[in-house]
Design an enzyme around this catalytic site. Sequence first.
Site, PDB file in Angstrom:
ATOM      1  N   THR A  46      -0.166   1.754 -20.760  1.00 56.46           N
ATOM      2  CA  THR A  46       0.321   2.509 -21.920  1.00 56.46           C
ATOM      3  C   THR A  46       1.629   2.522 -21.890  1.00 56.46           C
ATOM      4  O   THR A  46       2.392   2.780 -22.941  1.00 56.46           O
ATOM      5  CB  THR A  46      -0.269   3.881 -21.569  1.00 56.46           C
ATOM      6  N   GLY A 100       5.050  -1.688 -16.541  1.00 53.31           N
ATOM      7  CA  GLY A 100       4.659  -0.422 -15.891  1.00 53.31           C
ATOM      8  C   GLY A 100       4.182  -0.687 -14.416  1.00 53.31           C
ATOM      9  O   GLY A 100       4.307  -1.738 -13.753  1.00 53.31           O
ATOM     10  N   LYS A 112       0.091  -2.526  -8.819  1.00 50.62           N
ATOM     11  CA  LYS A 112      -0.161  -2.678 -10.300  1.00 50.62           C
ATOM     12  C   LYS A 112      -1.393  -3.039 -10.519  1.00 50.62           C
ATOM     13  O   LYS A 112      -2.183  -3.686  -9.481  1.00 50.62           O
ATOM     14  CB  LYS A 112       0.816  -3.873 -10.831  1.00 50.62           C
ATOM     15  N   GLY A 115      -4.643  -1.700 -15.249  1.00 48.91           N
ATOM     16  CA  GLY A 115      -5.203  -2.011 -16.393  1.00 48.91           C
ATOM     17  C   GLY A 115      -5.852  -3.464 -16.344  1.00 48.91           C
ATOM     18  O   GLY A 115      -6.303  -4.139 -17.398  1.00 48.91           O
ATOM     19  N   GLU A 121       0.545 -10.462 -15.110  1.00 50.47           N
ATOM     20  CA  GLU A 121       1.719  -9.681 -14.627  1.00 50.47           C
ATOM     21  C   GLU A 121       2.532 -10.154 -13.748  1.00 50.47           C
ATOM     22  O   GLU A 121       4.001 -10.195 -13.738  1.00 50.47           O
ATOM     23  CB  GLU A 121       1.430  -8.127 -14.526  1.00 50.47           C
ATOM     24  N   LYS A 139       4.957   8.788 -11.107  1.00 46.80           N
ATOM     25  CA  LYS A 139       4.547   7.670 -10.468  1.00 46.80           C
ATOM     26  C   LYS A 139       5.226   7.017  -9.412  1.00 46.80           C
ATOM     27  O   LYS A 139       5.094   6.219  -8.691  1.00 46.80           O
ATOM     28  CB  LYS A 139       4.648   6.287 -11.456  1.00 46.80           C
TER      29      LYS A 139
END
Length: 249
Positions: A46, A100, A112, A115, A121, A139
């Site tokens: 997001t 993110g 990470k 998602g 990534e 975070k």
Amino acid sequence: MATHIEPGYARMTPQSEQDKAKLASGIKAVDHYLKPGMKVGLGSGTTSHWFVRALAQRVAQGFQVEGVPTSNATRELALELGVPLTDLGAMDQLDVTIDGADEIDHQGSMIKGGGACLLWEKIVAAASRKMVAVVDDKKVFERLGRFPLPIEVIPFGWQSTQRLLRELLADAGYDRDLKITTRMKNGERLLTDSGNWIFDCHLESIRDTHTLAPRFNAIPGVVENGLFVGIADEMIVGHADGSSDIVVF
Ligand code: 5RP
């Protein structure tokens, strides 16, 4: 020129306080790091999508960049909003990747993969001269691990892969019976963009980020792990009041 977000642009109205902080981080990334002509890794999740929306608005005003998406979802969003895309084969290196994190510590180590996009990534981050993490202020932690650590695995032989993962973690001093869950979506095992599965390891507190991170990928069947150590160069911490801070590691 500071990015000004038109209310409603590309569904660009943050609803929650955390979303406002994510948007602040994404806008700062566009304003502070991007220069015309750059090739940019486009993160997933997001926060990254707020960044892509802010970038799209600048592109609509004539700003020229090319992006490499880190997931099919980000590719779809970028195409929908008119952000030009390219691929890693078309260049030597990306100038910068903006992505993110689920958790980040004060040294820039990250978890990470919330998602399920950690493999692409990490590939895109590794292909970049600079990696900037965009996060909201919820975070940032002293120690990683409350967010379950995602490990991407090949479905074939997953029982053996999971057993070896448990042995590795036990050898590293974690509880042999710690919870490892297989990521589900709509009642079925989630498939990543590469057709793999995700094991989420509920470590609770990671004491040894630097030594643990390189060990996972030595297990046959593990494709990649969600510990990103020594990858982020800088982070932008966004706040709900629209302000943001840059931290250099
Ligand atoms: C996806 C990721 C994301 O960057 C991470 O999950 C953060 O997501 P969000 O910005 O939605 O909180 O690693 O695999």
